[in-house]
Design an enzyme around this catalytic site. Structure first.
Site, PDB file in Angstrom:
ATOM      1  N   GLY A 191      32.299   8.396  39.198  1.00 40.58           N
ATOM      2  CA  GLY A 191      30.862   8.528  39.012  1.00 40.58           C
ATOM      3  C   GLY A 191      30.500   9.927  38.551  1.00 40.58           C
ATOM      4  CG  ASN A 239      21.411  12.926  43.308  1.00 40.55           C
ATOM      5  OD1 ASN A 239      21.236  14.015  42.774  1.00 40.55           O
ATOM      6  ND2 ASN A 239      21.053  12.658  44.547  1.00 40.55           N
ATOM      7  CE  LYS A 247      20.316   1.210  49.550  1.00 41.57           C
ATOM      8  NZ  LYS A 247      20.828   2.375  50.251  1.00 41.57           N
TER       9      LYS A 247
HETATM   10  N1  GLU Z   1      19.713   5.758  49.080  1.00 40.40           N
HETATM   11  C1  GLU Z   1      20.315   6.730  49.937  1.00 40.40           C
HETATM   12  C2  GLU Z   1      21.340   6.072  50.852  1.00 40.40           C
HETATM   13  O1  GLU Z   1      21.905   5.050  50.551  1.00 40.40           O
HETATM   14  C3  GLU Z   1      19.282   7.530  50.683  1.00 40.40           C
HETATM   15  C4  GLU Z   1      18.371   6.717  51.527  1.00 40.40           C
HETATM   16  C5  GLU Z   1      17.181   7.510  52.064  1.00 40.40           C
HETATM   17  O2  GLU Z   1      17.090   8.682  51.795  1.00 40.40           O
HETATM   18  O3  GLU Z   1      16.366   6.881  52.723  1.00 40.40           O
HETATM   19  O4  GLU Z   1      21.688   6.615  51.870  1.00 40.40           O
END
Ligand code: GLU
Length: 428
Positions: free
Chosen positions: A218, A221, A106
């Protein structure tokens, strides 16, 4: 971040609990309790008025035993290294539970993107890549969008990386815009994925989805597509959604008798996700405080915003009618709230299972980038449904076999797969 919860401690507590249940070798547990690599860096950005601002950036790579690290980048004013560590750790479990050949990572930047112009955002995105390009890549670590980041930003980041390595490299990042290497279905994937798991949970609990009501938090998206999916795929009603109002600097819950209409609300939502309060009221919506969603009379609760939202302070406000909590957000339930769910027989679909649709579709996007051949939206969503349904049932089966709570079962499935990969590679 609620101020009372440290998400990384929470992620470690959840892991330790299951490591004990699994009798996991403490030396192997020590490898998995911490991320493998962490990067913190400063990003100087020339602002439109000629001044220079320096932003704090992060990337944490938790574990890549099963494949390249994978996970989004958050732009959030309250970002912390511990928050990014927790989210990177959950990504490892998410990819493992979805059974896609990727690890967990992340990234983040401490910034409120709503305060930047388009060109400032572009320079910040390019600056993030200039710091990280040697440590990311299609076979190394593949970022994606998350809170505060968008497909357009992924497009700029992909372009910057391609320039730096001297080759068009769409597979370096996912969640790209359509026509710029993105996949059909990626935008809807997380929200629809939530609904596929809710559908399976309802079948398991013998609920008639057409008679159910969901209360959602929320309207980003995840929630907007979960709301559309709940109404259009399951035939249920959505009592409310909520959103952060960037003008009033607080959250509001929007509800409507007979259920909200997500398509209408989208027409009065700005690019930062703030719903126009006056227009909503005029259309018959009730506008209440941001916490009101949690106390709604509903069969399903879907937290789809930030972490730590269902906690010791508010969990008792949940209506007795609630049977399912579907965690669209990452880390929305604190361990204290988990205890309450267990005691009250609430069926929890844990975050890294429930919201795995986003990363699963990201995986499909990178596969299409590698092939340079693109699937139709129907093909993508069908593959997504298959993966999510399989993941749900693998966890449910584990939960029934070991007689454990769904979150613990999801951890068991995920830890088992990651440990096996580490053993096969001779790491442990
Ligand atoms: N940010 C999204 C998650 O927390 C997607 C991560 C991704 O597509 O790599 O799952």
């Amino acid at each position: 971040m609620t101020g009372t919860v440290n998400e990384f401690e929470m992620a470690q507590r959840q892991f330790d609990h299951v490591a004990k249940l699994l009798n996991l070798d403490p030396q192997i547990a020590e490898v998995l309790r911490w991320p493998m690599r962490e990067y913190t860096f400063r990003i100087p950005v020339r602002m439109d008025d000629g001044s220079l601002r320096v932003f704090q950036g992060f990337r944490v790579q938790h574990n890549d035993a099963r494949g390249p690290n994978k996970g989004g980048i958050r732009f959030h004013p309250a970002e912390t290294l511990d928050m990014v560590r927790a989210l990177a750790t959950w990504m490892t479990w998410k990819c493992a539970v979805a059974d896609i050949p990727l690890g967990g990572s992340k990234g983040g930047v401490i910034v409120d993107p709503a305060t930047l112009s388009t060109t400032e955002k572009e320079r910040l995105c390019r600056g993030w890549v200039q710091n990280m390009w040697k440590n990311i890549g299609p076979r190394q670590d593949v970022p994606a969008p998350d809170v505060g980041t968008t497909p357009q930003m992924m497009g700029w980041m992909m372009d910057e990386y391609s320039k730096l390595v001297g080759q068009y490299t769409p597979g370096v990042i996912t969640g790209k815009p359509l026509g710029g290497g993105g996949s059909l279905g990626r935008t809807e994937a997380t929200g629809y994925g939530v609904i596929y798991t809710v559908r399976e949970a309802m079948k398991h609990l013998k609920m008639d989805s057409k008679k159910t009501v969901a209360a959602m938090q929320g309207f980003g998206n995840v929630t907007r597509y979960a709301a559309i999916g709940f109404i259009e795929m399951l035939g249920g009603k959505v009592a409310c959604v909520s959103c952060w109002d960037r003008h009033d600097k607080c959250a509001y819950t929007y509800s409507k008798d007979g259920g909200i209409d997500p398509h209408f609300l989208l027409t009065i939502t700005d690019e930062y996700g703030t719903i126009d309060k006056a227009k909503a009221s005029k259309a018959g919506y009730t506008v209440e405080d941001g916490d009101a969603w949690i106390a709604k009379e509903a069969d399903v609760l879907m937290p789809g915003a930030l972490s730590g939202q269902i906690n010791a302070d508010n969990v008792k406000k949940i209506s007795k009618r609630v049977k399912i909590v579907a965690e669209g957000a990452n880390g929305p339930t604190t361990p204290e709230a988990d205890e309450y769910f267990k005691k009250n027989g609430i069926f929890d679909i844990p975050d890294f299972l429930c919201n795995a649709g986003g990363v699963t579709c990201s995986y499909f996007e990178s596969v299409q980038n590698d092939m340079n051949f693109y699937w139709t939206k129907e093909e993508v969503l069908e593959k997504l449904d298959t993966k999510m349904t399989q993941a749900f049932h693998a966890v449910l089966e584990m939960s029934e076999k070991e007689k454990v709570y769904m979150r613990d079962a999801a951890y068991m499935v995920a830890i088992d797969r990651v440990v096996r990969a580490m053993q096969l590679r001779g790491w442990v």
